[in-house]
Scaffold this active site. Structure first.
Site, mmCIF file in Angstrom:
data_model
loop_
_atom_site.group_PDB
_atom_site.id
_atom_site.type_symbol
_atom_site.label_atom_id
_atom_site.label_comp_id
_atom_site.label_asym_id
_atom_site.label_seq_id
_atom_site.Cartn_x
_atom_site.Cartn_y
_atom_site.Cartn_z
ATOM 1 C CG HIS A 19 -2.008 0.221 0.655
ATOM 2 N ND1 HIS A 19 -2.877 0.655 -0.472
ATOM 3 C CD2 HIS A 19 -3.408 0.967 1.836
ATOM 4 C CE1 HIS A 19 -4.355 0.465 -0.135
ATOM 5 N NE2 HIS A 19 -4.467 0.873 0.853
ATOM 6 C CG ASN A 69 -8.598 3.752 4.061
ATOM 7 O OD1 ASN A 69 -8.700 2.981 3.339
ATOM 8 N ND2 ASN A 69 -9.987 2.985 5.117
ATOM 9 C CG ASN A 115 -11.071 2.112 0.768
ATOM 10 O OD1 ASN A 115 -11.987 2.211 0.183
ATOM 11 N ND2 ASN A 115 -10.827 1.069 1.737
#
Length: 193
Positions: A19, A69, A115
């Protein structure tokens, strides 16, 4: 002002995860330009920044400190500070459905289940911002929960390809800045490390 926004999660526990591929590209660009990220003032609570010349333009490199997020919060603060419009952003991020090592440049798009991109779209009110996607699809992608997969580290055998992909991602950002999105797509889409 153009903003190169590398997405990831701030903190040592996230370093080296799939990520954080966007952070890795932002770091590579900062290294190329011999600049360091800082966290200054109110903006520093939300994002690391470094100002530099890259791809023939003056740019702000940014790495949100908000966790993935909530990346939109950092983007909103950057817009206020620099007067940047959504199209001035170049967002660099991991794509768990793109083959490992591949780079893909897009002029705009949807969230695609990401997200961080969803947060940016909610905050900016549009998906019309250039993006450089970094392929992190690898072994185990479909055998585990997506969140667990992207928060996992790259395997040792992936590290050489990761290093190449990060450099290609930094090159693709330079191409978007200097030559535009279409030229960058022709040069980098489908290329892999």
């Amino acid at each position: 002002m153009r903003v190169v926004l590398g997405l990831g999660n701030d903190g040592p526990e996230y370093r080296g995860t799939r990520h954080n591929a966007g952070f890795m590209v932002a770091d590579a660009i900062a290294d190329r330009c011999a600049v360091a990220f800082t966290a200054r003032g109110d903006l520093g609570r939300l994002t690391w920044i470094a100002e530099t010349d890259y791809g023939g333009q003056r740019v702000v490199l940014a790495k949100p400190r908000t966790l993935m997020n909530r990346s939109g919060q950092a983007a909103a603060a950057l817009r206020r500070k620099y007067g940047s419009e959504p199209g001035d952003f170049i967002v660099v991020f991991d794509d768990a459905d793109l083959a490992f090592g591949r780079v893909r440049v897009r002029p705009e798009g949807g969230a695609g289940g990401h997200n961080g991109i969803r947060s940016l779209m909610d905050t900016l009110g549009t998906g019309a911002f250039p993006r450089v996607k970094l392929g992190v699809f690898g072994e185990g992608r479909h055998s585990q929960d997506l969140a667990d997969y992207v928060l996992g580290s790259f395997r040792p055998d992936e590290r050489p390809g990761l290093a190449t992909m990060v450099e290609l991602g930094a090159d693709a950002v330079a191409a978007v800045l200097s030559d535009g999105v279409e030229a960058a797509q022709r040069a980098y889409n489908g290329v892999s490390g």
